[in-house]
Design an enzyme around this catalytic site. Structure first.
Site, PDB file in Angstrom:
ATOM      1  N   LEU A 175       0.864  -1.172   0.000  1.00 41.39           N
ATOM      2  CA  LEU A 175       0.000   0.000   0.000  1.00 41.39           C
ATOM      3  C   LEU A 175       0.902   1.224   0.000  1.00 41.39           C
ATOM      4  CD1 LEU A 175      -2.998  -0.346   2.508  1.00 41.39           C
ATOM      5  CD2 LEU A 175      -3.111   0.270   0.092  1.00 41.39           C
ATOM      6  N   ASP A 176       0.627   2.204  -0.850  1.00 48.29           N
ATOM      7  CA  ASP A 176       1.412   3.431  -0.858  1.00 48.29           C
ATOM      8  C   ASP A 176       1.388   4.072   0.525  1.00 48.29           C
ATOM      9  OD1 ASP A 176       2.035   3.138  -3.524  1.00 48.29           O
ATOM     10  OD2 ASP A 176       0.421   4.451  -4.228  1.00 48.29           O
ATOM     11  N   PRO A 177       2.453   4.772   0.907  1.00 46.60           N
ATOM     12  CA  PRO A 177       2.512   5.365   2.250  1.00 46.60           C
ATOM     13  C   PRO A 177       1.297   6.210   2.629  1.00 46.60           C
ATOM     14  CG  PRO A 177       4.656   5.489   1.210  1.00 46.60           C
ATOM     15  CD  PRO A 177       3.725   4.961   0.174  1.00 46.60           C
TER      16      PRO A 177
ATOM     17  N   ALA B 284      -1.708   5.959   1.505  1.00 49.87           N
ATOM     18  CA  ALA B 284      -2.954   5.191   1.468  1.00 49.87           C
ATOM     19  C   ALA B 284      -3.169   4.503   2.808  1.00 49.87           C
ATOM     20  CB  ALA B 284      -2.914   4.162   0.353  1.00 49.87           C
TER      21      ALA B 284
END
Length: 295
Positions: free
Chosen positions: A36-38, A40
């Site tokens: 997961l992107d930071p 998100a």
């Protein structure tokens, strides 16, 4: 300590940091099942101990998200953390967006963003981008099972609900949708509500995991090793074959007469999951073993 922690990752934390925290809390080998992107938030399945051997065998690798698309402009990272590359001049009407969605549903081609973990020559694209090398990745197929338009947010945004296959970039979906509507856009918010068998229901925060560790009940939060494997046939080994199975030896097909060629199964000694097997010829061979080393 072996199993899965259904972690609710907060925004502002990288997936790698979440793994490092859980490694410290459990004292075991730890990995995650889908970055997961930071910025998100949402479901981040954490694999603990022997569960780290099972990522490639998850039955369901689909994912569900709630995202906000902002038509205020496009950015170099395709999300709200990047530099604006093109300012938005208008916000499409709801009817325009609805008319564009079918083109982004089903099997579509998607080009991973320059700021992504996709590698070129062994180097992640985001590392090259940070050096000023904006590499254009090759387009690849991805599956969007459903794409629904939600409520309007503020002056320039809309909510989107997405159910998709693994490897889909939601920020790229927002960017591409903006391009199709001639209204530059980026992803302003992202929440992953489901990752395969893991959903927001029952997800655990970092703080809850830390408290459980302090109270000596962290292991109680772990889901069993077979939690994401329920689609495979369950095969319980008779006593006379248990030693062979625990050593990762080949097993006779008579133990699973309903198994098809090439089909996988879950192999148990009682209630203990020994590994994942596959029917090959007239034998069941271990794809991965969970007792001792891999077969």
């Amino acid at each position: 300590m072996n199993g899965f922690l259904n972690l609710l990752k907060p925004p502002g934390m990288s997936s790698g940091t979440a793994v490092a925290i859980m490694k410290r809390l459990t004292g075991e080998r730890v990995g995650h099942a889908g970055t997961l992107d930071p910025e998100a938030a949402g479901v981040l399945p954490i694999m603990v101990g022997r569960a780290t051997r099972l990522l490639d065998y998850f039955v369901d690798k689909s994912k569900s998200y709630v995202a906000e698309i902002a038509f205020s402009g496009a950015t170099d990272t395709q999300d709200a953390q990047g530099v604006v590359t093109e300012k938005g001049k208008r916000v499409p009407a709801r009817e325009e967006i609805l008319a564009a969605l079918p083109a982004f549903t089903g099997t579509i081609l998607q080009r991973p963003p320059a700021y992504s973990a996709v590698k070129r020559g062994g180097v992640p694209l985001y590392a090259l981008a940070r050096k000023g090398e904006m590499v254009v990745a090759n387009a690849r197929e991805t599956l969007i099972r459903s794409l629904e338009l939600g409520e309007k947010t503020g002056e320039d945004g809309y909510m989107l609900s997405v159910d998709c296959g693994g490897g889909t970039y939601i920020r790229t979906l927002c960017h591409d949708l903006g391009q199709a509507l001639h209204a530059p856009a980026h992803m302003r918010f992202l929440l992953r509500t489901r990752a395969g068998a893991f959903s927001l229901d029952g997800a655990v925060t970092i703080e809850e995991a830390q408290q459980a560790k302090e109270e000596g009940r962290l292991e109680q939060l772990l889901l069993p090793l077979d939690y994401p494997l329920q689609g495979y046939l369950r095969v319980i080994i008779p006593q006379r074959y248990q030693k062979m199975a625990r050593n990762g030896s080949k097993l006779p097909v008579s133990l699973a007469p309903d198994l098809l060629q090439g089909e996988r199964c879950r192999i148990y000694d009682g209630n203990t999951l020994l590994g994942i097997g596959r029917l090959a010829g007239d034998e069941i061979r271990f794809d991965v073993g969970l007792i001792g080393g891999d077969s």
